[in-house]
Design an enzyme around this catalytic site. Structure first.
Site, mmCIF file in Angstrom:
data_model
loop_
_atom_site.group_PDB
_atom_site.id
_atom_site.type_symbol
_atom_site.label_atom_id
_atom_site.label_comp_id
_atom_site.label_asym_id
_atom_site.label_seq_id
_atom_site.Cartn_x
_atom_site.Cartn_y
_atom_site.Cartn_z
ATOM 1 N N LYS A 53 -43.955 -12.128 -24.612
ATOM 2 C CA LYS A 53 -44.143 -12.830 -25.884
ATOM 3 C C LYS A 53 -43.283 -12.139 -26.921
ATOM 4 C CE LYS A 53 -48.983 -13.428 -25.079
ATOM 5 N NZ LYS A 53 -50.229 -12.895 -25.489
ATOM 6 N N HIS A 84 -63.732 -7.050 -32.127
ATOM 7 C CA HIS A 84 -62.577 -7.830 -31.660
ATOM 8 C C HIS A 84 -63.054 -8.615 -30.443
ATOM 9 C CE1 HIS A 84 -58.189 -8.397 -30.608
ATOM 10 N NE2 HIS A 84 -58.798 -8.701 -29.477
ATOM 11 N N LEU A 85 -63.268 -9.914 -30.640
ATOM 12 C CA LEU A 85 -63.841 -10.738 -29.574
ATOM 13 C C LEU A 85 -62.837 -11.808 -29.157
ATOM 14 C CD1 LEU A 85 -67.359 -11.271 -31.253
ATOM 15 C CD2 LEU A 85 -66.629 -9.372 -29.789
ATOM 16 N N GLY A 101 -60.372 -10.522 -23.903
ATOM 17 C CA GLY A 101 -60.875 -9.158 -23.824
ATOM 18 C C GLY A 101 -61.651 -8.917 -25.099
ATOM 19 N N ARG A 103 -64.422 -10.045 -17.649
ATOM 20 C CA ARG A 103 -64.775 -8.647 -17.321
ATOM 21 C C ARG A 103 -66.240 -8.370 -17.644
ATOM 22 N NH1 ARG A 103 -60.117 -6.147 -20.910
ATOM 23 N NH2 ARG A 103 -58.813 -7.979 -20.595
ATOM 24 N N ARG A 119 -65.660 -21.896 -26.193
ATOM 25 C CA ARG A 119 -65.816 -23.289 -26.638
ATOM 26 C C ARG A 119 -66.571 -24.098 -25.594
ATOM 27 N NH1 ARG A 119 -59.567 -23.349 -28.238
ATOM 28 N NH2 ARG A 119 -59.672 -21.950 -26.472
ATOM 29 N N GLU A 155 -63.165 -15.071 -34.688
ATOM 30 C CA GLU A 155 -62.657 -15.850 -35.825
ATOM 31 C C GLU A 155 -63.185 -17.277 -35.837
ATOM 32 O OE1 GLU A 155 -58.330 -15.573 -35.715
ATOM 33 O OE2 GLU A 155 -58.509 -13.424 -35.330
ATOM 34 N N ASN A 156 -63.504 -17.801 -34.644
ATOM 35 C CA ASN A 156 -63.815 -19.232 -34.547
ATOM 36 C C ASN A 156 -65.248 -19.588 -34.192
ATOM 37 O OD1 ASN A 156 -61.047 -20.367 -34.910
ATOM 38 N ND2 ASN A 156 -60.662 -19.068 -33.118
ATOM 39 N N GLU A 165 -51.776 -8.767 -34.557
ATOM 40 C CA GLU A 165 -51.260 -7.554 -33.922
ATOM 41 C C GLU A 165 -49.743 -7.459 -34.047
ATOM 42 O OE1 GLU A 165 -53.961 -8.781 -30.723
ATOM 43 O OE2 GLU A 165 -54.011 -6.667 -30.152
HETATM 44 P P1 ADP Z 1 -56.653 -12.880 -26.079
HETATM 45 O O1 ADP Z 1 -57.714 -11.863 -25.874
HETATM 46 O O2 ADP Z 1 -56.135 -13.464 -24.803
HETATM 47 O O3 ADP Z 1 -55.590 -12.507 -27.084
HETATM 48 P P2 ADP Z 1 -57.771 -14.649 -28.114
HETATM 49 O O4 ADP Z 1 -58.089 -13.593 -29.098
HETATM 50 O O5 ADP Z 1 -56.794 -15.681 -28.491
HETATM 51 O O6 ADP Z 1 -57.401 -14.094 -26.681
HETATM 52 O O7 ADP Z 1 -59.142 -15.367 -27.728
HETATM 53 C C1 ADP Z 1 -59.174 -16.398 -26.788
HETATM 54 C C2 ADP Z 1 -60.600 -16.869 -26.617
HETATM 55 O O8 ADP Z 1 -61.119 -17.246 -27.905
HETATM 56 C C3 ADP Z 1 -60.759 -18.116 -25.778
HETATM 57 O O9 ADP Z 1 -60.855 -17.799 -24.416
HETATM 58 C C4 ADP Z 1 -62.054 -18.685 -26.293
HETATM 59 O O10 ADP Z 1 -63.147 -18.095 -25.585
HETATM 60 C C5 ADP Z 1 -62.129 -18.219 -27.725
HETATM 61 N N1 ADP Z 1 -61.913 -19.291 -28.695
HETATM 62 C C6 ADP Z 1 -60.745 -19.779 -29.156
HETATM 63 N N2 ADP Z 1 -60.961 -20.776 -30.030
HETATM 64 C C7 ADP Z 1 -62.297 -20.922 -30.127
HETATM 65 C C8 ADP Z 1 -63.166 -21.791 -30.874
HETATM 66 N N3 ADP Z 1 -62.698 -22.723 -31.697
HETATM 67 N N4 ADP Z 1 -64.488 -21.627 -30.716
HETATM 68 C C9 ADP Z 1 -64.980 -20.694 -29.889
HETATM 69 N N5 ADP Z 1 -64.227 -19.858 -29.165
HETATM 70 C C10 ADP Z 1 -62.917 -19.972 -29.286
#
Ligand code: ADP
Length: 385
Positions: A18, A192-193, A196, A225, A268, A317-318, A368
């Site tokens: 990336k 940080h959710l 991972g 995990r 989601r 965040e979401n 990041e």
């Molecule tokens: P990574 O750890 O791969 O960088 P991200 O921080 O982008 O991943 O998080 C991805 C995860 O966020 C998805 O697998 C999903 O579980 C969750 N996610 C993304 N958008 C939403 C949303 N609108 N509502 C709930 N969960 C979401």
């Protein structure tokens, strides 16, 4: 120092790279993208992938040879105990990152390849390694050591390193800004959710504990995990169920967490199924939230005084439902969510707690790449002076 004001951020994984080209004057992205499926006929190796990225940028007049490019910032997953800050890459640094491969056998080799190929393409350009572990190197020994025989631990570098450090650093500073305070003045729990997931306790801008350990497997329940479990589970699966070490590795890293519990690793989908009354999705969600609440409680005790809890990354965040469940019933700890604010969707850092909440609950979107760009730029700028 020239007026070079751009940083190329590279995140080289085993099968993808990336990139983002960041204009440091305002943090804007001049270009970004992803080259995937490295190792397949269309893109046999990292050299092909990075040459393709260089070509994509060059087509837009933003090539690696442009004088505006100040440096390349590389995300490097494991910096061990040695790398406590962003580091200008030299042959010696690259050797040290190579020595850390046993601690991150999947990640560090890909990061190293990305660095080697970029150095070949632009040997004169400063390249900086920004380590996922660096922010956590301030953890006291009481938090970083496992309670195993010290000699064995030291001989094999077995200790807690923590990961997602760039995000924890960025978000803990972002939350201080949101509160109108300096990072030194606030104690924060960062959650940080993402796919991972990890939690950290940050006291006055300094990490004092984090949930991931020797590897990114420890701690919270994640997409695939397991997070924390009794280490004897491994012994049991090996001795009683006949699992090989590789099978256990794959089970715990790739087929556990939300995926293992309910068949879906995307929050989601878990929420959607829950709304339809799906019981295994509900149980998976409850297990996820239970673990999260345990860490909030633990880090509350570690910090003593908590000024803010910050949620970040895809889920943080979401997923308003996860945030609500994580803090519900914790009013006596000073955490009072505002349901209306919590349900607002926005890409901005924001407070989601009630005005009378003693601890601010915040959502701070992580970035990041911007943090890597800033750390890289400030290192090369100060080196040039
Ligand atoms: P990574 O750890 O791969 O960088 P991200 O921080 O982008 O991943 O998080 C991805 C995860 O966020 C998805 O697998 C999903 O579980 C969750 N996610 C993304 N958008 C939403 C949303 N609108 N509502 C709930 N969960 C979401």
């Amino acid at each position: 120092m020239t007026d070079a004001s751009r940083v190329l951020v590279l995140n080289s994984g085993s099968s993808s790279v990336k990139y983002q080209l960041v204009e440091m004057a305002d943090g804007s992205r001049l270009g970004s993208g992803l080259v995937e499926r490295i190792g397949e006929p269309d893109c046999p190796d990292h050299t092909t992938a990075l040459t393709r990225i260089a070509d994509q940028l060059a087509d837009r007049g933003l090539g690696l040879d442009s004088p505006e490019l100040a440096a390349v910032g590389h995300r490097v997953v494991h910096g061990g105990s040695r790398f406590t800050a962003p580091t200008l890459i030299t042959d010696e640094v690259l050797d040290a990152v190579r020595e850390l491969i046993p601690l991150a056998p999947l990640h560090n080799p890909a990061n190293i390849t990305g660095i080697e190929v970029t150095r070949k393409l632009r040997p004169d350009l400063p390249q900086v390694a920004v380590f996922d572990t660096a922010f956590h190197t301030t953890m006291p020994e009481s938090a970083a050591r496992y309670a195993i025989d010290t000699e064995t631990a030291d001989r094999y570098a077995v200790r807690r390193y923590g990961f997602h450090g760039t995000s924890h650093q960025y978000v803990s500073r972002g939350v201080a800004r949101l509160l109108g305070k300096s990072p030194e003045a606030v104690n924060v729990i960062v959650l940080h959710l993402g796919n991972g997931a990890s939690a950290s306790a940050v006291a006055g801008g300094v990490c004092v504990d984090t949930s991931m350990g020797l590897t990114p497997l420890e701690g919270l329940v994640m997409g695939t995990r397991s997070g924390d479990l009794d280490p004897a589970v491994l012994l049991h699966l090996h001795r009683v169920a006949g699992f090989s070490m590789d099978e256990i590795d794959s089970l715990l890293n790739r087929r556990s967490g939300m995926l293992g519990l309910c068949g879906d690793n995307d929050m989601r989908e878990v929420s959607r199924r829950m709304a339809q009354g799906d019981r295994s999705a509900r149980l998976a969600f409850d297990i996820y939230v239970h673990r999260l609440r345990k860490y909030i409680g633990a880090y509350y005790a570690v910090l003593g005084r908590v000024d803010a809890i910050a949620f970040t990354a895809g889920v943080g965040e979401n997923a308003a439902d996860v945030r609500e469940a994580a803090v519900s019933g914790l009013e006596s700890l000073g955490l009072v969510l505002d349901p209306a604010l919590n349900s607002v969707r926005s890409p901005e850092p924001r407070v989601v707690s009630r005005e009378d909440s003693r601890v601010v609950i915040a959502v701070v979107p992580t970035d990041e790449e911007l943090e890597i760009a800033q750390q890289t730029f400030s290192l090369v700028s100060s080196a040039a002076q």
